[in-house]
Design a protein around this motif. Sequence first.
Motif, mmCIF file in Angstrom:
data_model
loop_
_atom_site.group_PDB
_atom_site.id
_atom_site.type_symbol
_atom_site.label_atom_id
_atom_site.label_comp_id
_atom_site.label_asym_id
_atom_site.label_seq_id
_atom_site.Cartn_x
_atom_site.Cartn_y
_atom_site.Cartn_z
ATOM 1 N N ASP A 282 0.835 -1.058 -0.151
ATOM 2 C CA ASP A 282 0.114 -0.165 0.012
ATOM 3 C C ASP A 282 0.897 1.157 -0.048
ATOM 4 N N ILE A 283 1.044 1.697 -1.184
ATOM 5 C CA ILE A 283 2.088 2.910 -1.424
ATOM 6 C C ILE A 283 1.523 4.375 -1.039
ATOM 7 N N GLY A 284 1.865 4.969 -0.140
ATOM 8 C CA GLY A 284 1.411 6.523 0.305
ATOM 9 C C GLY A 284 2.339 7.339 -0.685
ATOM 10 N N ILE A 285 1.511 8.257 -1.274
ATOM 11 C CA ILE A 285 1.834 9.247 -2.052
ATOM 12 C C ILE A 285 1.716 10.644 -1.746
ATOM 13 N N ALA A 286 2.929 11.274 -1.322
ATOM 14 C CA ALA A 286 2.511 12.710 -0.647
ATOM 15 C C ALA A 286 1.960 13.581 -1.650
ATOM 16 N N VAL A 287 0.905 14.334 -1.001
ATOM 17 C CA VAL A 287 0.472 15.383 -1.962
ATOM 18 C C VAL A 287 0.074 16.696 -0.936
ATOM 19 N N SER A 288 0.492 17.650 -1.854
ATOM 20 C CA SER A 288 0.352 18.881 -1.091
ATOM 21 C C SER A 288 -1.017 19.444 -1.155
ATOM 22 N N ALA A 289 -1.809 19.883 -0.127
ATOM 23 C CA ALA A 289 -3.031 20.316 -0.040
ATOM 24 C C ALA A 289 -2.930 21.953 0.691
ATOM 25 N N GLU A 290 -4.238 22.440 0.583
ATOM 26 C CA GLU A 290 -4.088 23.630 1.202
ATOM 27 C C GLU A 290 -3.881 23.826 2.726
ATOM 28 N N GLU A 291 -4.183 22.804 3.649
ATOM 29 C CA GLU A 291 -3.934 22.864 4.973
ATOM 30 C C GLU A 291 -2.693 22.236 5.309
ATOM 31 N N GLY A 292 -1.919 21.688 4.075
ATOM 32 C CA GLY A 292 -0.555 20.917 4.432
ATOM 33 C C GLY A 292 -0.240 19.685 3.823
ATOM 34 N N LEU A 293 0.594 19.086 4.087
ATOM 35 C CA LEU A 293 0.918 17.895 3.291
ATOM 36 C C LEU A 293 0.042 16.680 3.691
ATOM 37 N N VAL A 294 -0.345 15.787 2.800
ATOM 38 C CA VAL A 294 -1.457 14.769 3.333
ATOM 39 C C VAL A 294 -0.713 13.555 2.390
ATOM 40 N N VAL A 295 -0.780 12.390 2.706
ATOM 41 C CA VAL A 295 -0.413 11.246 2.204
ATOM 42 C C VAL A 295 -1.611 10.121 1.958
ATOM 43 N N PRO A 296 -2.253 10.260 0.924
ATOM 44 C CA PRO A 296 -3.408 9.207 0.599
ATOM 45 C C PRO A 296 -2.549 8.156 0.166
ATOM 46 N N VAL A 297 -3.331 6.815 0.406
ATOM 47 C CA VAL A 297 -2.646 5.550 0.001
ATOM 48 C C VAL A 297 -3.077 5.020 -1.000
ATOM 49 N N VAL A 298 -2.270 4.530 -2.253
ATOM 50 C CA VAL A 298 -2.722 3.705 -3.091
ATOM 51 C C VAL A 298 -2.669 2.046 -2.870
ATOM 52 N N ARG A 299 -3.835 1.658 -2.623
ATOM 53 C CA ARG A 299 -4.130 0.179 -2.045
ATOM 54 C C ARG A 299 -3.548 -0.944 -3.000
ATOM 55 N N ASP A 300 -2.957 -1.907 -2.364
ATOM 56 C CA ASP A 300 -2.541 -3.123 -3.358
ATOM 57 C C ASP A 300 -1.923 -2.657 -4.793
ATOM 58 N N ALA A 301 -1.049 -1.637 -4.696
ATOM 59 C CA ALA A 301 -0.211 -1.069 -5.687
ATOM 60 C C ALA A 301 0.304 -1.982 -6.693
ATOM 61 N N ASP A 302 0.771 -3.136 -6.072
ATOM 62 C CA ASP A 302 1.542 -4.079 -6.787
ATOM 63 C C ASP A 302 0.393 -4.917 -7.641
ATOM 64 N N LYS A 303 -0.955 -4.771 -7.492
ATOM 65 C CA LYS A 303 -1.880 -5.499 -8.264
ATOM 66 C C LYS A 303 -2.241 -4.594 -9.335
ATOM 67 N N LEU A 304 -2.074 -3.461 -9.424
ATOM 68 C CA LEU A 304 -2.586 -2.363 -10.614
ATOM 69 C C LEU A 304 -1.507 -2.421 -11.532
ATOM 70 N N ASP A 305 -1.842 -2.092 -13.022
ATOM 71 C CA ASP A 305 -1.085 -1.972 -14.123
ATOM 72 C C ASP A 305 -0.910 -0.397 -14.201
ATOM 73 N N PHE A 306 0.036 -0.063 -14.990
ATOM 74 C CA PHE A 306 0.492 1.479 -14.801
ATOM 75 C C PHE A 306 -0.690 2.177 -14.879
ATOM 76 N N ALA A 307 -1.859 2.174 -15.907
ATOM 77 C CA ALA A 307 -3.117 2.890 -15.978
ATOM 78 C C ALA A 307 -3.616 2.849 -14.474
ATOM 79 N N GLY A 308 -3.597 1.681 -13.888
ATOM 80 C CA GLY A 308 -4.356 1.862 -12.568
ATOM 81 C C GLY A 308 -3.930 2.680 -11.642
ATOM 82 N N VAL A 309 -2.465 2.694 -11.461
ATOM 83 C CA VAL A 309 -1.803 3.525 -10.715
ATOM 84 C C VAL A 309 -2.086 4.816 -10.885
ATOM 85 N N GLU A 310 -1.511 5.260 -12.088
ATOM 86 C CA GLU A 310 -2.036 6.638 -12.614
ATOM 87 C C GLU A 310 -3.367 7.087 -12.324
ATOM 88 N N ARG A 311 -4.448 6.219 -12.517
ATOM 89 C CA ARG A 311 -5.909 6.933 -12.275
ATOM 90 C C ARG A 311 -5.960 7.038 -10.751
#
Length: 420
Positions: A282-311
């Motif tokens: 489960d890979i966290g991708i740091a994103v800059s938001a108005e209130e500060g840095l947040v790290v939403p998580v791409v679940r089971d990223a190893d099971k996604l193809d490139f398009a799934g990860v980008e989406r």
Amino acid sequence: MKEIRVPELAESITEGTIAQWLVKKGDKVEKGDPVVELETDKVNVEVNSDHAGVLTEILSEEGDDVEVGDIIGKVDENAEAGEAPSEEKEKPQEETKQKEAPAKKEEKQEEPATETSNNTQDVVASPAARKRARELNIDLGSIRANDPLGRIRPEDVEAAAKGESEKKAEKSAKKEAPKQQEKTEFDKPVERVKMSRRRQTIANRLVEVQHESAMLTTFNEVDLTAVMKLRSERKEKFLEKHGVKLGFMSFFTKAAIGALKEFPYLNAEIQGKELVLKKFYDIGIAVSAEEGLVVPVVRDADKLDFAGVEREIGNLAEKARENKLGLNDLQGGTFTITNGGTFGSMLSTPILNAPQVAILGMHNIQKRPMVMPDDSIEVRPMMYLALSYDHRIVDGKDAVKFLVRIKQLLEDPYDLLLEG
């Protein structure tokens, strides 16, 4: 009168800050309508009204800190939009009756009287107590009686009013304190801005991580010639087929997963005296938001193809910008990637996202002259990579080899793209 309370938010969240009221005092609300936005440590949540009626009282203003269970407003189910609370509508009639009765007679009529409180239970109070409560704009349902029989007397109302006055004075003192400091600490003009709850949490956690982990950072650089060439070759067909652009993040996410599979201790965490080696990604991708840095998580990223990860990254980034991330979007995560290059950063040392033990830092792509294996010099698109890790779990040798493996996967990305 019905209460609006701060609801249960999540297991780890017990308090928040009033970000904004979505309705005004006197507005009509329906059951289930969002009435206030609450800022918590992680996300903003909307609090809904459990009752239909008119918002007659706002007990916590924007910027106030509140806890789960606190009463922050009241709804009158019997009022119409723009009208005063039902208790106030009865006031003129009752005051007239009080004026008609002689003062001595009022004293003799210290008999229990019933009045409906905000929790629908009967409140027993003397006429004098009711009158004093109206004068002080105090809800009888919120007053604690000291009488053994549970009857509210005027002195109980006075005590409740004094308590409310002390609370208001304390809040006022807190607001005035920064102004006084501003006058005494600085000779030149300054502006004081209250830190948001999320910013305070971020600040505290960053300091905690550095105190509680043996953090170290190793660096390398990667030649992105092959990645950029592959993106140029495939971007149009990729977009046409998948409806999403082929960006850099999918390459780095897939490369990180490949390296994590070879070096599992970088996909772990410490729990007491045990190391928990996670067999999922489960890979966290740091994103800059108005209130500060947040790290939403791409679940089971190893099971996604490139398009799934980008989406998935695109969806999470959009939710972050619109302040619509939910707690589930942020919880968990086994490894984090942060891209300071978005803002032009050339080199940095990212701080761990606890309890994770490693974080990969991407940076700006710069064309630099590079000496090739045949000693020729070519201009190549280069990026510095930084890997911060917890030295309590990860040895320096494994950290360096992990980063080298990411470099190798990115410099020969065709197999990475084909294998997904």
